[in-house]
Design an enzyme around this catalytic site. Structure first.
Site, mmCIF file in Angstrom:
data_model
loop_
_atom_site.group_PDB
_atom_site.id
_atom_site.type_symbol
_atom_site.label_atom_id
_atom_site.label_comp_id
_atom_site.label_asym_id
_atom_site.label_seq_id
_atom_site.Cartn_x
_atom_site.Cartn_y
_atom_site.Cartn_z
ATOM 1 N N ASP A 35 31.719 74.721 36.655
ATOM 2 C CA ASP A 35 30.370 74.834 36.099
ATOM 3 C C ASP A 35 30.216 74.022 34.802
ATOM 4 O O ASP A 35 29.349 74.295 33.989
ATOM 5 C CB ASP A 35 30.018 76.301 35.862
ATOM 6 C CG ASP A 35 31.047 76.980 34.962
ATOM 7 O OD1 ASP A 35 32.048 76.329 34.590
ATOM 8 O OD2 ASP A 35 30.843 78.167 34.631
ATOM 9 N N HIS A 241 41.112 46.143 33.964
ATOM 10 C CA HIS A 241 40.427 47.429 33.808
ATOM 11 C C HIS A 241 41.403 48.536 33.393
ATOM 12 O O HIS A 241 41.263 49.685 33.800
ATOM 13 C CB HIS A 241 39.681 47.806 35.094
ATOM 14 C CG HIS A 241 38.525 46.895 35.376
ATOM 15 N ND1 HIS A 241 37.953 46.756 36.614
ATOM 16 C CD2 HIS A 241 37.838 46.052 34.571
ATOM 17 C CE1 HIS A 241 36.979 45.877 36.550
ATOM 18 N NE2 HIS A 241 36.884 45.428 35.318
ATOM 19 N N ASP A 258 38.785 46.673 24.262
ATOM 20 C CA ASP A 258 37.462 46.354 24.803
ATOM 21 C C ASP A 258 36.674 47.644 24.773
ATOM 22 O O ASP A 258 36.916 48.551 25.580
ATOM 23 C CB ASP A 258 37.608 45.810 26.233
ATOM 24 C CG ASP A 258 36.275 45.342 26.823
ATOM 25 O OD1 ASP A 258 35.223 45.671 26.246
ATOM 26 O OD2 ASP A 258 36.306 44.660 27.866
ATOM 27 N N ASP A 269 29.220 45.815 23.380
ATOM 28 C CA ASP A 269 30.404 45.540 24.212
ATOM 29 C C ASP A 269 31.231 44.472 23.501
ATOM 30 O O ASP A 269 30.880 43.300 23.525
ATOM 31 C CB ASP A 269 29.919 45.062 25.590
ATOM 32 C CG ASP A 269 31.069 44.782 26.549
ATOM 33 O OD1 ASP A 269 32.217 45.135 26.247
ATOM 34 O OD2 ASP A 269 30.784 44.209 27.626
ATOM 35 N N HIS A 348 38.034 36.150 35.474
ATOM 36 C CA HIS A 348 36.678 36.721 35.395
ATOM 37 C C HIS A 348 35.725 35.688 34.804
ATOM 38 O O HIS A 348 36.163 34.664 34.276
ATOM 39 C CB HIS A 348 36.670 38.018 34.578
ATOM 40 C CG HIS A 348 37.142 37.885 33.158
ATOM 41 N ND1 HIS A 348 36.355 37.373 32.146
ATOM 42 C CD2 HIS A 348 38.327 38.203 32.566
ATOM 43 C CE1 HIS A 348 37.021 37.404 31.002
ATOM 44 N NE2 HIS A 348 38.224 37.888 31.234
ATOM 45 N N HIS A 352 28.068 38.527 30.791
ATOM 46 C CA HIS A 352 27.079 39.228 31.623
ATOM 47 C C HIS A 352 25.913 39.622 30.737
ATOM 48 O O HIS A 352 26.024 39.649 29.505
ATOM 49 C CB HIS A 352 27.720 40.460 32.268
ATOM 50 C CG HIS A 352 28.471 41.333 31.295
ATOM 51 N ND1 HIS A 352 27.863 42.266 30.492
ATOM 52 C CD2 HIS A 352 29.791 41.375 30.947
ATOM 53 C CE1 HIS A 352 28.769 42.859 29.728
ATOM 54 N NE2 HIS A 352 29.947 42.330 29.976
ATOM 55 N N HIS A 359 26.651 46.279 31.938
ATOM 56 C CA HIS A 359 26.407 45.120 32.802
ATOM 57 C C HIS A 359 24.945 45.251 33.190
ATOM 58 O O HIS A 359 24.601 45.928 34.152
ATOM 59 C CB HIS A 359 27.330 45.139 34.031
ATOM 60 C CG HIS A 359 28.774 45.015 33.659
ATOM 61 N ND1 HIS A 359 29.796 45.411 34.484
ATOM 62 C CD2 HIS A 359 29.375 44.536 32.543
ATOM 63 C CE1 HIS A 359 30.965 45.182 33.893
ATOM 64 N NE2 HIS A 359 30.725 44.661 32.704
ATOM 65 N N GLU A 382 32.749 36.315 26.571
ATOM 66 C CA GLU A 382 34.053 36.975 26.566
ATOM 67 C C GLU A 382 35.143 36.211 27.312
ATOM 68 O O GLU A 382 35.697 36.704 28.297
ATOM 69 C CB GLU A 382 33.930 38.387 27.129
ATOM 70 C CG GLU A 382 33.183 38.513 28.449
ATOM 71 C CD GLU A 382 33.116 39.970 28.921
ATOM 72 O OE1 GLU A 382 34.186 40.580 29.050
ATOM 73 O OE2 GLU A 382 32.010 40.472 29.152
ATOM 74 N N TYR A 386 45.193 35.435 30.334
ATOM 75 C CA TYR A 386 46.085 36.544 30.716
ATOM 76 C C TYR A 386 47.350 35.927 31.284
ATOM 77 O O TYR A 386 47.363 35.468 32.428
ATOM 78 C CB TYR A 386 45.366 37.451 31.718
ATOM 79 C CG TYR A 386 43.987 37.826 31.209
ATOM 80 C CD1 TYR A 386 43.825 38.847 30.276
ATOM 81 C CD2 TYR A 386 42.858 37.093 31.597
ATOM 82 C CE1 TYR A 386 42.577 39.151 29.754
ATOM 83 C CE2 TYR A 386 41.608 37.389 31.082
ATOM 84 C CZ TYR A 386 41.468 38.416 30.153
ATOM 85 O OH TYR A 386 40.229 38.704 29.633
ATOM 86 N N ARG A 401 41.574 38.520 24.929
ATOM 87 C CA ARG A 401 40.146 38.312 25.199
ATOM 88 C C ARG A 401 39.399 38.498 23.889
ATOM 89 O O ARG A 401 39.799 39.337 23.061
ATOM 90 C CB ARG A 401 39.648 39.308 26.267
ATOM 91 C CG ARG A 401 38.159 39.187 26.567
ATOM 92 C CD ARG A 401 37.735 39.865 27.882
ATOM 93 N NE ARG A 401 37.841 41.298 27.872
ATOM 94 C CZ ARG A 401 38.781 41.994 28.501
ATOM 95 N NH1 ARG A 401 39.712 41.362 29.209
ATOM 96 N NH2 ARG A 401 38.813 43.314 28.442
ATOM 97 N N GLU A 403 35.437 39.061 22.751
ATOM 98 C CA GLU A 403 34.102 39.304 23.323
ATOM 99 C C GLU A 403 33.104 39.652 22.232
ATOM 100 O O GLU A 403 33.348 40.555 21.423
ATOM 101 C CB GLU A 403 34.171 40.466 24.332
ATOM 102 C CG GLU A 403 32.820 40.845 24.900
ATOM 103 C CD GLU A 403 32.890 41.901 25.985
ATOM 104 O OE1 GLU A 403 33.845 42.704 25.974
ATOM 105 O OE2 GLU A 403 31.987 41.930 26.836
HETATM 106 N N1 GLY Z 1 33.628 46.132 29.023
HETATM 107 C C1 GLY Z 1 33.227 45.606 30.230
HETATM 108 C C2 GLY Z 1 33.087 44.164 30.137
HETATM 109 O O1 GLY Z 1 33.534 43.583 29.175
HETATM 110 O O2 GLY Z 1 32.467 43.569 30.951
HETATM 111 MN MN MN Z 2 31.643 42.627 28.705
HETATM 112 MN MN MN Z 3 33.838 44.451 27.250
#
Ligand code: GLY
Ligand code: MN
Ligand code: MN
Length: 433
Positions: A35, A241, A258, A269, A348, A352, A359, A382, A386, A401, A403
């Site tokens: 609950d 991820h 991140d 982000d 990647h 975005h 996103h 970003e 890697y 990375r 970003e």
């Molecule tokens: N944190 C998700 C991305 O960087 O797209």
């Molecule tokens: Mn992002």
């Molecule tokens: Mn991110």
């Protein structure tokens, strides 16, 4: 709270749909276990058009016709003194209508009864079919109820349209109200990353840095994280991820964070990668400078009229040249880009759309054409590298990375996240005497 942005958006949507009815429910409350519920988060489209925070609510917009002007109607939970003792304040229809500027407001419990009358006689129903099966069934039932009356001369909507299409186009270009919130969200998220840099010590667990971020976000008024945070020490940074955040942070390793906060529904982000011990090693510097240069090249490619792909292409060129310089790839940059030989190290895209959803809504391309950037769009930049395997020994296990969040302006781009980003800036922030 200013009502103007929300009513303007409703008017803009109504102007694009003409003779139709829009129906947009907010998100349901979601059970976590037994609950206990997840913290409530409204539906982004509903929020965009209403600013109304409660669950158990839906928006109906009635398009204008020759004999009637457009109307916006809220359905929401009734006042309930008994429930409010347990769950806290709720507006109730009357106060909600007044406070949020709707033409009408009714009890949520009346919705199913009223829906057929609201949609009858209009040419189109705009409803996001497929988003929620329970709502799909209710809407289908309302349509059937109208169709059952056709012999009395009442017309059911001939067209069922998806309101997300026009709304996504609107959400892609942020208005002044949104830009101001996103600027504040970015400042809070940047402060969170700075706190993590300052608080980082070898031997800490990744979750301790996650806690630094969460503390800073909440203490500064954000509702929390805008997505599950990634705090990835050492090679964990190469897991895109990574989410367990439960390993120890070793001296000499890097840590990639991140994470962003959500403020008034809007996401920040940010990714930063910094040395656990406060000083970059030689190989870490080499890779970091390449990613930083790729990010600068990407930001320089952002301007109104440029295709969305331009900033990815600009970053990619710098990353691939860097991979050649590092000895991870051999060959001509153009050929390596063409053959996608960089994929093991950069898998990647470079960013975005960013907004109510991390996103965010909005098309990236239609057919063969990339979307063209326009002033008011917000996006992330970003790039990363890697280097898990297939690289010279000295580079193995480095994942980096960087970003940041960027607003497209009339003459270019404005990076509006400002956590330390350069090697000197990061080392300076991490110095403790
Ligand atoms: N944190 C998700 C991305 O960087 O797209
Ligand atoms: Mn992002
Ligand atoms: Mn991110």
């Amino acid at each position: 709270m200013s009502l103007e942005p929300y009513s303007s958006r409703r008017e803009a949507l109504l102007a694009t749909i003409g003779d139709g009815v829009v129906f947009i429910p907010t998100a349901p409350e979601r059970l976590r276990n037994r609950d206990s519920y997840h913290p409530y988060r409204f539906d982004s489209y509903f929020w965009y058009l209403t600013g109304f925070p409660e669950p158990g609510a839906a928006l109906v917009l009635i398009g204008g016709r020759s004999h009637a002007s457009p109307r916006s109607i809220l359905f929401c939970r009734e006042k309930d003194v008994e429930r409010e003792i347990w769950d806290g304040f709720r507006y109730g229809p009357e106060a909600a209508r007044e406070a949020f500027g709707f033409d009408e407001a009714h009890a949520f419990g009346k919705l199913e009864e009223k829906l057929p009358d609201l949609i009858a006689g209009h040419a189109a129903l705009w409803y996001p079919f497929g988003q929620d099966a329970r709502w799909d069934r209710r809407i289908a039932a309302a349509l059937d109820a109208v169709r059952a009356r056709t012999r009395t001369g009442i017309r059911a909507p001939e067209r069922i349209c998806d309101p997300r299409a026009p709304l996504d186009r609107m959400r892609l270009v942020k208005d002044a109200h949104e830009i101001e919130i996103m600027r504040r969200a970015a400042a809070i998220a940047s402060a969170g990353h700075l706190a993590a840099m300052r608080g980082c010590r070898p031997g800490m667990a990744e979750y301790e840095l996650e806690a630094e971020l969460a503390y800073e976000f909440r203490r500064r008024g954000a509702s929390g994280h805008s997505f599950p945070p990634i705090v990835a020490g050492g090679e964990n940074a190469c897991v895109l991820h990574y989410a367990s955040n439960d390993r120890m942070l070793a001296d000499g390793a890097l840590v990639l964070i991140d994470a962003g906060c959500e403020l008034d529904g809007y996401a920040a982000d940010i990714t930063r990668t910094f040395p656990v011990g406060g000083r970059f090693s030689g190989p870490q510097r080499e890779v970091y400078e390449i990613v930083l240069a790729a990010q600068a090249a990407a930001v320089a490619a952002i301007r109104p009229g440029a295709p969305f792909s331009a900033y990815h292409d600009a970053a990619l060129r710098v990353l691939v040249r860097g991979l050649v310089d590092l000895g991870a790839l051999t060959g001509e940059v153009d050929g390596l880009i063409e053959s996608e030989a960089y994929q093991p190290f950069y898998m990647h895209r470079t960013g975005h759309w960013l907004g109510l959803d991390v996103h965010d809504a909005g098309e990236y391309r239609s057919g063969d054409e990339w979307a063209a950037l326009a002033a008011g769009m917000t996006l992330t930049v970003e790039p990363g590298l890697y280097l898990r395997a297939r690289v010279p020994e000295r580079l193995r296990g480095i994942g980096i990375r960087i970003e940041d969040d960027v607003l497209v302006t009339v003459d270019g781009a404005r990076v509006y996240t400002d956590a330390p980003r350069t090697i000197d800036g990061i080392e300076e922030a991490m110095r403790h005497d």
